[in-house]
Design an enzyme around this catalytic site. Structure first.
Site, PDB file in Angstrom:
ATOM      1  N   GLU A  44      29.313  60.342  52.366  1.00 38.90           N
ATOM      2  CA  GLU A  44      29.855  58.998  52.559  1.00 38.90           C
ATOM      3  C   GLU A  44      30.279  58.867  54.011  1.00 38.90           C
ATOM      4  O   GLU A  44      31.093  59.645  54.502  1.00 38.90           O
ATOM      5  CB  GLU A  44      31.060  58.747  51.650  1.00 38.90           C
ATOM      6  CG  GLU A  44      31.620  57.330  51.808  1.00 38.90           C
ATOM      7  CD  GLU A  44      32.915  57.092  51.041  1.00 38.90           C
ATOM      8  OE1 GLU A  44      33.387  55.942  51.032  1.00 38.90           O
ATOM      9  OE2 GLU A  44      33.465  58.067  50.475  1.00 38.90           O
ATOM     10  N   ASP A 118      33.266  48.555  59.235  1.00 41.85           N
ATOM     11  CA  ASP A 118      33.679  47.441  60.095  1.00 41.85           C
ATOM     12  C   ASP A 118      32.465  46.550  60.352  1.00 41.85           C
ATOM     13  O   ASP A 118      31.431  47.031  60.826  1.00 41.85           O
ATOM     14  CB  ASP A 118      34.214  47.997  61.421  1.00 41.85           C
ATOM     15  CG  ASP A 118      34.901  46.930  62.261  1.00 41.85           C
ATOM     16  OD1 ASP A 118      34.477  45.764  62.223  1.00 41.85           O
ATOM     17  OD2 ASP A 118      35.844  47.284  62.974  1.00 41.85           O
ATOM     18  N   ASP A 154      32.218  43.608  51.234  1.00 39.89           N
ATOM     19  CA  ASP A 154      32.815  42.353  50.800  1.00 39.89           C
ATOM     20  C   ASP A 154      32.461  41.184  51.711  1.00 39.89           C
ATOM     21  O   ASP A 154      32.600  40.025  51.317  1.00 39.89           O
ATOM     22  CB  ASP A 154      34.337  42.483  50.771  1.00 39.89           C
ATOM     23  CG  ASP A 154      34.904  42.736  52.168  1.00 39.89           C
ATOM     24  OD1 ASP A 154      34.623  43.825  52.709  1.00 39.89           O
ATOM     25  OD2 ASP A 154      35.594  41.860  52.723  1.00 39.89           O
ATOM     26  N   THR A 196      36.595  51.770  46.120  1.00 31.07           N
ATOM     27  CA  THR A 196      37.259  52.390  47.254  1.00 31.07           C
ATOM     28  C   THR A 196      38.663  51.799  47.380  1.00 31.07           C
ATOM     29  O   THR A 196      39.010  50.821  46.700  1.00 31.07           O
ATOM     30  CB  THR A 196      36.496  52.143  48.565  1.00 31.07           C
ATOM     31  OG1 THR A 196      36.654  50.768  48.936  1.00 31.07           O
ATOM     32  CG2 THR A 196      35.015  52.462  48.419  1.00 31.07           C
ATOM     33  N   TYR A 198      39.899  50.079  49.896  1.00 30.80           N
ATOM     34  CA  TYR A 198      39.799  48.702  50.377  1.00 30.80           C
ATOM     35  C   TYR A 198      39.210  47.776  49.311  1.00 30.80           C
ATOM     36  O   TYR A 198      39.616  46.620  49.186  1.00 30.80           O
ATOM     37  CB  TYR A 198      38.943  48.642  51.640  1.00 30.80           C
ATOM     38  CG  TYR A 198      39.612  49.231  52.849  1.00 30.80           C
ATOM     39  CD1 TYR A 198      40.742  48.638  53.413  1.00 30.80           C
ATOM     40  CD2 TYR A 198      39.131  50.397  53.442  1.00 30.80           C
ATOM     41  CE1 TYR A 198      41.367  49.178  54.516  1.00 30.80           C
ATOM     42  CE2 TYR A 198      39.750  50.951  54.551  1.00 30.80           C
ATOM     43  CZ  TYR A 198      40.865  50.336  55.084  1.00 30.80           C
ATOM     44  OH  TYR A 198      41.477  50.877  56.177  1.00 30.80           O
ATOM     45  N   GLU A 199      38.268  48.308  48.554  1.00 29.42           N
ATOM     46  CA  GLU A 199      37.610  47.485  47.535  1.00 29.42           C
ATOM     47  C   GLU A 199      38.602  46.978  46.495  1.00 29.42           C
ATOM     48  O   GLU A 199      38.494  45.832  46.036  1.00 29.42           O
ATOM     49  CB  GLU A 199      36.519  48.311  46.862  1.00 29.42           C
ATOM     50  CG  GLU A 199      35.627  47.553  45.919  1.00 29.42           C
ATOM     51  CD  GLU A 199      34.467  48.400  45.442  1.00 29.42           C
ATOM     52  OE1 GLU A 199      33.643  47.889  44.663  1.00 29.42           O
ATOM     53  OE2 GLU A 199      34.374  49.587  45.854  1.00 29.42           O
TER      54      GLU A 199
END
Length: 222
Positions: A44, A118, A154, A196, A198-199
């Protein structure tokens, strides 16, 4: 005029130093120049906290995992979680995406995950996007013959731009969806549905998550 407490900066620096110390003291964590290449099945890149890879490693103990990010203070969180769960099939390396070729052998990966990198929205920064053609070329070299590049994001504009880069570069798109967690193609047990750090935030805010798997083109793999 708002007042900024200078003590807050001191606390923040102390916290970062503490997190870097946790990274340096973990047997699962390595700096780029400390890492000795070994057999890896799944990588990853832009792993953040690395908790996504930790969950993958727990689900698939027969495979070897590597989580890579440029920020050690993030990766240490995943390393601590892996240690607490007694995992011995995952490692964490602080390195840049352009150094991946020195972390893994060519043709060795079955999967390479790119999770919420990013988006660098300014056009002049497009070369820094982790789905830019020069990164795609590097990924293709690392994947084995049947290997897959797996992307989650996203940001709809970034995701569509990334799809264009994959198509132009000759990658074979599989399992494409613009709303992963509402798609009937992926059940709750699918690896793609693991969230994740952030997800979890983005889904909580009602954002749709794009996902695509891509197999490298045989004609453009080298």
């Amino acid at each position: 005029m708002s007042f900024v407490d200078p003590n807050q900066f001191v606390i923040t620096r102390r916290r970062k130093k503490y997190k870097f110390a946790l990274f340096n003291n973990s047997p699962l964590c390595f700096e780029y120049d400390e890492w000795m290449p070994r057999s890896i099945d799944v990588l990853e890149v832009g792993a953040g906290t690395g908790l996504f890879s930790v969950e993958l490693a727990a689900r698939h103990p027969e495979q070897q995992f590597l989580a890579v990010d440029v920020k050690a203070d993030r990766l240490q969180k995943g390393a601590r979680a892996a240690e607490q769960r007694g995992l011995r099939n995952i490692w964490f390396v602080r390195a840049r995406a352009d150094q991946l070729g020195e972390l893994c052998e060519a043709g060795s990966l079955s999967q390479l995950w790119v999770t919420f990198p990013d988006p660098f929205p300014r056009q002049r920064s497009s070369g820094r996007r982790l789905t830019h053609p020069h990164f795609l070329t590097q990924y293709a070299k690392l994947l084995d013959e049947g290997g897959e590049l797996l992307l989650k994001h996203d940001d709809h504009n970034f995701f569509c731009w990334s799809l264009e880069q994959l198509v132009v570069a000759g990658w074979q798109l599989r399992g494409l969806t613009f709303d992963l967690h509402e798609s009937e193609r992926f059940d709750e047990e699918s690896d793609a549905r693991i969230m994740t750090t952030y997800e979890q935030r983005w889904v909580g805010e009602g954002k749709a998550i794009g996902f695509v798997g891509a197999g490298k083109s045989i004609n453009r793999a080298s």
